[in-house]
Design an enzyme around this catalytic site. Structure first.
Site, PDB file in Angstrom:
ATOM      1  N   GLU A 182       0.816  -1.215   0.000  1.00 58.60           N
ATOM      2  CA  GLU A 182       0.000   0.000   0.000  1.00 58.60           C
ATOM      3  C   GLU A 182       0.850   1.266   0.000  1.00 58.60           C
ATOM      4  OE1 GLU A 182      -4.208  -1.192   1.815  1.00 58.60           O
ATOM      5  OE2 GLU A 182      -2.601  -1.293   3.303  1.00 58.60           O
ATOM      6  N   GLU A 216      -4.477  -9.440   4.198  1.00 60.64           N
ATOM      7  CA  GLU A 216      -5.361  -9.046   5.307  1.00 60.64           C
ATOM      8  C   GLU A 216      -6.504 -10.028   5.531  1.00 60.64           C
ATOM      9  OE1 GLU A 216      -3.270  -5.146   4.504  1.00 60.64           O
ATOM     10  OE2 GLU A 216      -3.930  -6.895   3.335  1.00 60.64           O
TER      11      GLU A 216
END
Length: 272
Positions: free
Chosen positions: A126, A146
């Site tokens: 990210e 995640e």
């Protein structure tokens, strides 16, 4: 080979900065834990990004990591309580490193490169997607995992993966939490260059220095117009063309650009 100089980090890690001309090197420094992210590291990273934007002598940032790996991702035991409370580790008023335009945070204006190597999981992906240009080592291992931990990626992966690679490719990696390498990341437009791992920082710094040699006001305006086109659409970006060009054309740097063209020499830009 370019070598950044690390400090001895505390147990919770730290972010080291080093100035090279007009370039700010920003180093993730917790190699004993594969650069796993803690709250102090996030705060210091935001402070480094804010320094880049606020210092007129700095024109480009390069985010890199000490040790063999960019980052194994969040240090979940250290970050979980923030997530449960719905809090961010980055204080309001600073430049938010994921560049998401969240309320209470500043957005970065100057270019950022990411130099990634080894393991680059979750927040590492990210952060690199939040940069402008990514140089990856040929040994990279990427995973947006995640869903494997019962949480959702909230640092930009759900936005930028589909933007760069299309819906199907984004879903493939977001929903399976699989691991993929540098060539796949290049195919998906997550990274722009793949080089031998030992050359990652050299190549990123080479590109950064090339950008830093251009007219700073024009670089910032160009970057912001591209992002506006992506986020708000081509018509919104085109609406800025005339006024932006008028402002830039009346700058000292534009005059220097003309002089250097006439005199057939490299331009010496001041950022004014």
């Amino acid at each position: 080979m370019t070598q950044a100089t690390p400090t001895t980090p505390p147990a919770e890690g730290c972010i080291d900065t080093e100035v090279r001309g007009h370039v700010l090197l920003i180093g993730i420094n917790r190699p004993a834990k594969r650069n796993g992210w803690t709250a102090p590291m996030f705060r210091q990273l935001a402070e480094a990004y804010t320094r880049l934007d606020d210092d007129p002598e700095l024109r480009v940032g390069v985010l890199h990591a000490f040790g063999d790996h960019f980052t194994a991702g969040l240090d979940l035991p250290a970050i979980t309580e923030y997530m449960k409370r719905g809090e961010k580790a980055v204080p309001y008023g600073l430049v938010e490193p994921h560049d998401l335009g969240m309320p209470g945070y500043r957005r970065r204006t100057k270019p950022m490169l990411a130099a990634v190597k080894g393991i680059c999981f979750t927040v590492g992906i990210e952060l690199m997607l939040g940069a402008d240009i990514v140089v990856a080592g040929d040994d990279c291992r990427f995973s947006q995992l995640e869903v494997q931990r019962g949480i959702m990626a909230t640092g930009g992966a759900t936005l930028r993966m589909a933007e760069r690679a299309g819906l199907g490719n984004a879903m493939l990696h977001l929903l399976t939490a699989d691991e993929f390498g540098s060539e796949e990341a290049l195919r998906l437009n997550f990274v722009q260059k793949v080089v031998p791992s030992a050359q990652v920082l050299d190549e990123a710094l080479r590109i950064a220095e090339r950008i830093a040699a251009q007219a700073p006001l024009a670089v910032v305006a160009t970057r912001q117009n591209v992002l506006k086109a992506i986020e708000q659409g081509p018509l919104a970006a085109m609406a800025d063309f005339i006024e932006t060009q008028k402002r830039l054309s009346n700058s000292e740097d534009a005059a220097e650009g003309v002089r250097s063209f006439v005199e057939r020499r490299p331009a010496r830009f001041s950022g004014r």
